[in-house]
Write a protein that holds these residues in place. Structure first.
Motif, PDB file in Angstrom:
ATOM      1  N   LYS B 654       0.836  -1.189   0.000  1.00  0.00           N
ATOM      2  CA  LYS B 654       0.000   0.000   0.000  1.00  0.00           C
ATOM      3  C   LYS B 654       0.882   1.254   0.000  1.00  0.00           C
ATOM      4  N   PHE B 655       1.969   1.165   0.757  1.00  0.00           N
ATOM      5  CA  PHE B 655       2.885   2.316   0.825  1.00  0.00           C
ATOM      6  C   PHE B 655       4.152   1.962   0.069  1.00  0.00           C
ATOM      7  N   ARG B 656       4.356   2.642  -1.074  1.00  0.00           N
ATOM      8  CA  ARG B 656       5.502   2.255  -1.921  1.00  0.00           C
ATOM      9  C   ARG B 656       6.668   3.180  -1.665  1.00  0.00           C
ATOM     10  N   VAL B 657       7.507   2.718  -0.784  1.00  0.00           N
ATOM     11  CA  VAL B 657       8.672   3.506  -0.423  1.00  0.00           C
ATOM     12  C   VAL B 657       9.761   3.340  -1.479  1.00  0.00           C
ATOM     13  N   LEU B 658       9.731   2.199  -2.135  1.00  0.00           N
ATOM     14  CA  LEU B 658      10.657   1.922  -3.227  1.00  0.00           C
ATOM     15  C   LEU B 658       9.866   1.831  -4.519  1.00  0.00           C
ATOM     16  N   THR B 659      10.524   2.150  -5.618  1.00  0.00           N
ATOM     17  CA  THR B 659       9.888   1.902  -6.913  1.00  0.00           C
ATOM     18  C   THR B 659      10.600   0.773  -7.611  1.00  0.00           C
ATOM     19  N   LYS B 660       9.784  -0.068  -8.194  1.00  0.00           N
ATOM     20  CA  LYS B 660      10.334  -1.266  -8.828  1.00  0.00           C
ATOM     21  C   LYS B 660      10.193  -1.099 -10.336  1.00  0.00           C
ATOM     22  N   THR B 661      11.199  -1.502 -11.058  1.00  0.00           N
ATOM     23  CA  THR B 661      11.104  -1.535 -12.516  1.00  0.00           C
ATOM     24  C   THR B 661      11.448  -2.953 -12.959  1.00  0.00           C
ATOM     25  N   PRO B 662      10.721  -3.575 -13.823  1.00  0.00           N
ATOM     26  CA  PRO B 662       9.412  -3.124 -14.312  1.00  0.00           C
ATOM     27  C   PRO B 662       8.353  -3.204 -13.213  1.00  0.00           C
ATOM     28  N   LYS B 663       7.265  -2.488 -13.436  1.00  0.00           N
ATOM     29  CA  LYS B 663       6.206  -2.527 -12.446  1.00  0.00           C
ATOM     30  C   LYS B 663       5.522  -3.894 -12.449  1.00  0.00           C
ATOM     31  N   GLY B 664       4.900  -4.184 -11.374  1.00  0.00           N
ATOM     32  CA  GLY B 664       4.228  -5.504 -11.286  1.00  0.00           C
ATOM     33  C   GLY B 664       4.190  -5.946  -9.841  1.00  0.00           C
ATOM     34  N   ARG B 665       3.433  -6.925  -9.627  1.00  0.00           N
ATOM     35  CA  ARG B 665       3.213  -7.344  -8.264  1.00  0.00           C
ATOM     36  C   ARG B 665       4.322  -8.238  -7.737  1.00  0.00           C
ATOM     37  N   ASP B 666       4.828  -9.063  -8.649  1.00  0.00           N
ATOM     38  CA  ASP B 666       5.814 -10.038  -8.191  1.00  0.00           C
ATOM     39  C   ASP B 666       7.228  -9.501  -8.351  1.00  0.00           C
ATOM     40  N   VAL B 667       8.072  -9.956  -7.468  1.00  0.00           N
ATOM     41  CA  VAL B 667       9.463  -9.522  -7.501  1.00  0.00           C
ATOM     42  C   VAL B 667      10.290 -10.581  -8.214  1.00  0.00           C
ATOM     43  N   GLY B 668      10.969 -10.189  -9.257  1.00  0.00           N
ATOM     44  CA  GLY B 668      11.777 -11.136 -10.008  1.00  0.00           C
ATOM     45  C   GLY B 668      13.259 -10.845  -9.825  1.00  0.00           C
ATOM     46  N   ALA B 669      14.092 -11.760 -10.252  1.00  0.00           N
ATOM     47  CA  ALA B 669      15.529 -11.637 -10.033  1.00  0.00           C
ATOM     48  C   ALA B 669      16.129 -10.522 -10.885  1.00  0.00           C
ATOM     49  N   ASN B 670      15.420 -10.104 -11.966  1.00  0.00           N
ATOM     50  CA  ASN B 670      16.013  -9.103 -12.854  1.00  0.00           C
ATOM     51  C   ASN B 670      15.470  -7.706 -12.597  1.00  0.00           C
ATOM     52  N   ASP B 671      14.639  -7.577 -11.525  1.00  0.00           N
ATOM     53  CA  ASP B 671      14.056  -6.273 -11.261  1.00  0.00           C
ATOM     54  C   ASP B 671      15.102  -5.356 -10.645  1.00  0.00           C
ATOM     55  N   THR B 672      14.835  -4.064 -10.825  1.00  0.00           N
ATOM     56  CA  THR B 672      15.679  -3.087 -10.144  1.00  0.00           C
ATOM     57  C   THR B 672      14.795  -2.207  -9.290  1.00  0.00           C
ATOM     58  N   PHE B 673      15.431  -1.653  -8.251  1.00  0.00           N
ATOM     59  CA  PHE B 673      14.666  -0.860  -7.301  1.00  0.00           C
ATOM     60  C   PHE B 673      15.315   0.494  -7.088  1.00  0.00           C
ATOM     61  N   ALA B 674      14.479   1.483  -6.867  1.00  0.00           N
ATOM     62  CA  ALA B 674      14.993   2.815  -6.568  1.00  0.00           C
ATOM     63  C   ALA B 674      14.214   3.386  -5.400  1.00  0.00           C
ATOM     64  N   PHE B 675      14.841   4.324  -4.690  1.00  0.00           N
ATOM     65  CA  PHE B 675      14.157   4.961  -3.576  1.00  0.00           C
ATOM     66  C   PHE B 675      13.099   5.913  -4.128  1.00  0.00           C
ATOM     67  N   ASN B 676      11.909   5.792  -3.646  1.00  0.00           N
ATOM     68  CA  ASN B 676      10.821   6.613  -4.147  1.00  0.00           C
ATOM     69  C   ASN B 676      10.791   7.931  -3.398  1.00  0.00           C
ATOM     70  N   ASP B 677      11.505   8.905  -3.960  1.00  0.00           N
ATOM     71  CA  ASP B 677      11.637  10.183  -3.273  1.00  0.00           C
ATOM     72  C   ASP B 677      10.314  10.939  -3.239  1.00  0.00           C
ATOM     73  N   GLY B 678       9.489  10.651  -4.206  1.00  0.00           N
ATOM     74  CA  GLY B 678       8.231  11.387  -4.306  1.00  0.00           C
ATOM     75  C   GLY B 678       7.093  10.816  -3.498  1.00  0.00           C
ATOM     76  N   PHE B 679       7.435   9.907  -2.582  1.00  0.00           N
ATOM     77  CA  PHE B 679       6.391   9.245  -1.776  1.00  0.00           C
ATOM     78  C   PHE B 679       5.628  10.271  -0.949  1.00  0.00           C
ATOM     79  N   THR B 680       4.330  10.171  -0.993  1.00  0.00           N
ATOM     80  CA  THR B 680       3.527  11.048  -0.142  1.00  0.00           C
ATOM     81  C   THR B 680       2.478  10.213   0.572  1.00  0.00           C
ATOM     82  N   SER B 681       2.175  10.709   1.726  1.00  0.00           N
ATOM     83  CA  SER B 681       1.101  10.042   2.478  1.00  0.00           C
ATOM     84  C   SER B 681       0.587  11.017   3.515  1.00  0.00           C
TER      85      SER B 681
END
Lengths: 103, 780
Positions: B654-681
């Motif tokens: 629900k709270f996405r502190v990280l952004t995953k590329t590509p987007k999607g629900r499952d986490v795969g071995a080739n995904d990359t992650f970045a800090f989601n600086d624009g997170f708001t809540s």
């Protein structure tokens, strides 16, 4: 029971004895005769005519009185023997009366 | 006066008495006649004369008074309906008139005989008893029997029996009869005895009772069938109850009390014994329907009536049916739980295949349904238990045997649900967990008390223990327990049920928590002296053997920078206090509060320790740069499953502190992650939950089962060794039954399991076979 209830016993020679019912009832035969449920003539009239002489009837009644008096006593406590009161001359006649009346 | 004249007078007097003219007769005179006759050996003549007079008298009365009163066709009346309405009333009246006639003859005769007996007093005294002849009064009775009741001239006997029976029948059909008349007739029939050679029993017993019982049996057999056809079990039972009362009343009021016993037995036989199953299984109104509607009065009636069936037949049948019903209900609950639980799982799996990732929102809800399902199962079972308890108490008077049957049923269906131990533990968890519905202490106490009852039914208690430990561990570590008292109360209850051993580890868990809390204080003092950790650190030290395997299972995780320093400080502190103990850090169990600065504002995040480790990696990563899955993995040293779950909660929840590329629900071995600086809540404090299931997935369940099986192997072996050590030699069968008995409080070991363990122990030379077939010896 107060002795206010009397019955009459008549002898063959014209004597009449007025006896408390309580005493008369000590004779089984008299009891049956005077049983008000059976309602025989005797019970109705409260009078029993017996075919015995007055002297015999007197002794019978005397004995019935004696019997009632000592009814609740143990035999060892009775000091008075009724035999002593019987005149040997009337003994035989008295015996048949006793048998008849189931005294 | 000759004897002949005497007899003429006496016989006249006797006839006068019979004609109720006693007051006209002198007792003394006639008594004297009889006295004289007996005295003069004329007894025999008097006796036979008397008989003749009595016989004549009775014959005359029969002719004059009984025969005219014969009811029409009473002899043909059977058990079939005796007509209705006016006809029945008429029959009742006719029957009554006839019975009255017979009775009046009896009264007159007996009255006369009593007087005659008095007059002929001396006959009994001087003749009959001496010659062993029936006395005057007995002559009267014998002659009444032979000349009236069993008259050879008139069919009085047939009429009498038929009329008595038809009067009863009329009353059974709901008509009014004169009970007193019947009572009077029965009375004199009871007084009349059969001659010695016929057994000497009363005429009632020989002539009336058997026929009465036969007719009654026939009547009630038919009535039972008719009533059963209406298909209303409660009505049927009410009718039976009414009939019992009526017949008891009947025997008490105008039949012989001796008839009561066979009559009641006959009612039981025809109305109940023959139809037990039919009554209970009557569709729509039988036992099941009564239970459905909680019809306590009907159930109580059924119970009390069935108790009358001899040899416990009724109660046994009732118990069996109750048990079946309870089991069927339990099975329905089981089926309901199984189907929807599976459905929940299916949805889960479908979702995984869902390419659009829509199921994300559904995922927790499927879990929630599965959990709700588990809770509902327990609640349903409890409700069912309550229902049966109430019925047992109110309808069955708390009958122990009935209770045993119900308990058997519960045991059987509860254990038929393989997930019962898990569900039960979940139910307890739900009640002991903070944040669930607000519940008062009493409510919790009550709920727990009930679960203990279900717990007793459970055969796989070891399995329950495993789940309970898991759930308890989670509650304790995540600080979710609603209250320590409630937790300890529950453990105390389990202790009462299962003994010290069962709860030893659970109590150990509590002790660990307490010691950890204490050491937190001392650790603070330690920090004051030895330099502080740059953040607040609370450590729960768990004794590995107390806590459930999955929790203490080593999960690798390497802490970075600050964390590493902090752990080292604590390690030193701990070593200073305890020697010879090894600390392993479990990142999967802890939580951390961390303040993270986003573009918009700062937020306090409450995350798991593992998530903290991951987040800390991004601390040093420059903006716009990403970390690949493998980079994170090598930096944190987390296991794939743990890492995936952690990343999922950070990037896909629900709270996405990280952004995953590509987007999607499952986490795969080739995904990359970045800090989601624009997170708001809008929230300042955010709790990021681990994506974790509460209800086990089928796979987890298998694992649990495997672990349980493994543990059971050890327990069985330990048990065998314990027994053999004590007995030295023992036969195969004795050993197996002893093992099964000793372990039964925890679980039901199968024969094959025990056999295999014996084999295993023989292989490892703990036991050996002796020359006797099937006897083992313990090798020290």
């Amino acid at each position: 029971m107060a002795d206010t209830d009397f019955v009459l016993l008549e002898s063959s020679d014209g004597y009449t004895f007025s006896v408390p019912r309580r005493i008369a009832m000590a004779s089984q035969t008299l009891r049956s005769m005077l049983d008000e449920d059976s309602a025989f003539q005797e019970a109705k009239d409260k009078t029993v005519r017996l075919e015995y002489r007055g002297i015999i009837l007197l002794k019978v009644i005397e004995y019935l009185q004696y019997k009632v008096q000592y009814a609740d006593f143990a035999s060892s406590d009775i000091r008075e023997d009724f035999q002593d009161r019987i005149d040997p001359y009337i003994a035989l006649e008295l015996l048949t009366a006793a048998d008849y009346l189931e005294t | 006066m000759s004897f002949k004249d005497t007899w003429v007078k006496l016989s006249h007097a006797i006839r006068e008495i019979q004609n109720k003219n006693a007051p006209k007769i002198s007792f003394e005179e006639n008594h004297r006649y009889a006295y004289n006759m007996v005295l003069h050996k004329q007894g025999e003549q008097l006796y036979s004369g008397l008989k003749t007079i009595v016989a004549e008298y009775l014959d005359r009365l029969a002719e004059e008074r009984i025969v005219p009163a014969f009811p029409r066709a009473s002899g043909t009346a059977g058990t079939s309906a005796l007509g209705s309405g006016a006809e029945a009333v008429e029959r009742a009246v006719e029957g009554d008139r006839f019975l009255r006639a017979v009775k009046s003859v009896w009264d007159d005769h007996v009255g006369a005989m009593l007087k005659i007996k008095d007059i002929l007093r001396y006959l009994d005294k001087g003749y009959t008893t001496q010659n062993g002849l029936p006395t005057t009064l007995e002559v009267g009775l014998v002659f009444f029997l032979s000349h009236i009741v069993r008259s050879t001239n008139h069919p009085i006997h047939t009429h009498l029996v038929a009329t008595l029976l038809s009067q009863v029948q009329l009353e059974r059909d709901g008509h009014t009869i004169q009970r007193s008349t019947v009572r009077d007739c029965v009375d004199f029939l009871l007084r009349l005895d059969n001659p010695e050679r016929l057994g000497g029993r009363s005429v009632y017993a020989t002539d009336i009772e058997p026929e009465f019982l036969r007719r009654s049996a026939e009547f009630y057999r038919l009535e039972a069938v008719q009533y059963l056809e209406t298909g209303d079990a409660p009505a049927y039972l009410r009718n039976v109850e009414r009939r019992f009362a009526e017949e008891a009343d009947r025997t008490a009021h105008y039949l012989s009390s001796l008839t009561s016993v066979p009559l009641q037995a006959l009612l039981v036989e025809n109305l109940l014994t023959a139809h037990l199953q039919a009554i209970m299984r009557m569709p729509g109104t039988g036992l099941v329907a009564m239970l459905d509607a909680d019809r306590v009065p009907d159930l109580r009636r059924m119970y009390t009536l069935f108790l009358r069936v001899p040899d416990n037949g009724g109660k046994d049948a009732l118990r069996l049916a109750l048990r079946e019903s309870a089991e069927a209900r339990g099975k329905a609950i089981n089926d309901g739980a199984a189907s929807s639980a599976d459905a929940g799982m299916d949805v889960d799996e479908d979702k995984d295949k869902d390419p659009k990732g829509k199921g994300k929102a559904k995922a927790p809800s499927a879990m929630a349904t599965a959990l709700a399902q588990a809770l509902r199962w327990v609640q349903d079972v409890l409700d069912l238990k309550d229902k049966f308890d109430i019925i047992l108490d109110q309808a069955f008077g708390g009958d122990k045997q009935v209770q045993a049957s119900i308990n058997e049923a519960f045991q059987s269906f509860i254990n038929a649900n393989p997930r019962a131990p898990e569900f039960l533990s979940l139910f307890i968890d739900e009640h002991l967990k903070k944040g669930a519905k607000a519940k008062s202490d009493e409510e919790i106490e009550q709920a727990l008390e009930k679960t203990i009852i279900l717990f007793r039914f459970l055969s796989d208690k070891d399995k329950f223990e495993r789940y309970y430990k898991n759930h308890l561990a989670r509650r304790l570590l995540y600080g979710r327990s609603v209250s320590d008292d409630a937790e300890r109360g529950m453990v105390a209850k389990l202790k009462v049920e299962m003994g010290f051993q069962f709860t030893q580890k659970l109590e150990g868990m509590f002790t660990d928590m307490r010691l950890s809390a204490e050491s937190a204080t001392t650790f603070r003092h330690y920090q004051n002296r030895h330099g502080a950790v740059p953040f607040e650190l609370t450590v729960n030290v768990l004794t590995a053997s107390y806590w459930p395997q999955p929790i203490v299972a080593t999960s690798s995780c390497s802490f970075g920078g600050t964390l590493k320093g902090a752990t080292e400080v604590y390690q030193k502190y701990y070593d200073s206090r305890h020697s010879g103990r090894r600390l392993t850090w479990q990142a999967n169990l802890g939580t951390a509060d961390v303040r993270v600065r986003f573009k918009a504002r700062s937020h306090d995040l409450n995350v798991s320790t593992q998530a903290l480790v991951v987040l800390l990696l991004f601390e040093d990563v420059p903006e716009d740069e990403v970390l690949s899955y493998n980079e994170i993995k090598s930096a944190t040293d987390l296991a794939d499953a743990d890492l995936q779950r952690t990343l999922q909660s950070l990037a896909c929840g629900k709270f996405r502190v990280l952004t995953k590329t590509p987007k999607g629900r499952d986490v795969g071995a080739n995904d990359t992650f970045a800090f989601n600086d624009g997170f708001t809540s809008p929230l300042a404090r955010i709790k990021i939950m681990q994506v974790a299931s509460k209800v086990e997935t089928p796979k987890e369940r298998e694992e649990t089962q495997e672990m349980v099986d493994e543990e059971r192997k050890h327990q069985v072996e330990a048990c065998i060794v314990r027994i053999m050590k004590d007995r030295k030699t023992m036969s195969h069968n004795d050993l197996i039954s002893e093992v099964a008995h000793q372990l039964s409080s925890r679980f039901q070991p199968s024969m094959s399991l025990i056999k295999k363990r014996i084999e295993g122990l023989i292989d490892r030379e703990y036991l050996e076979r002796t020359n006797d077939i099937g006897v083992y010896r313990y090798l020290a």
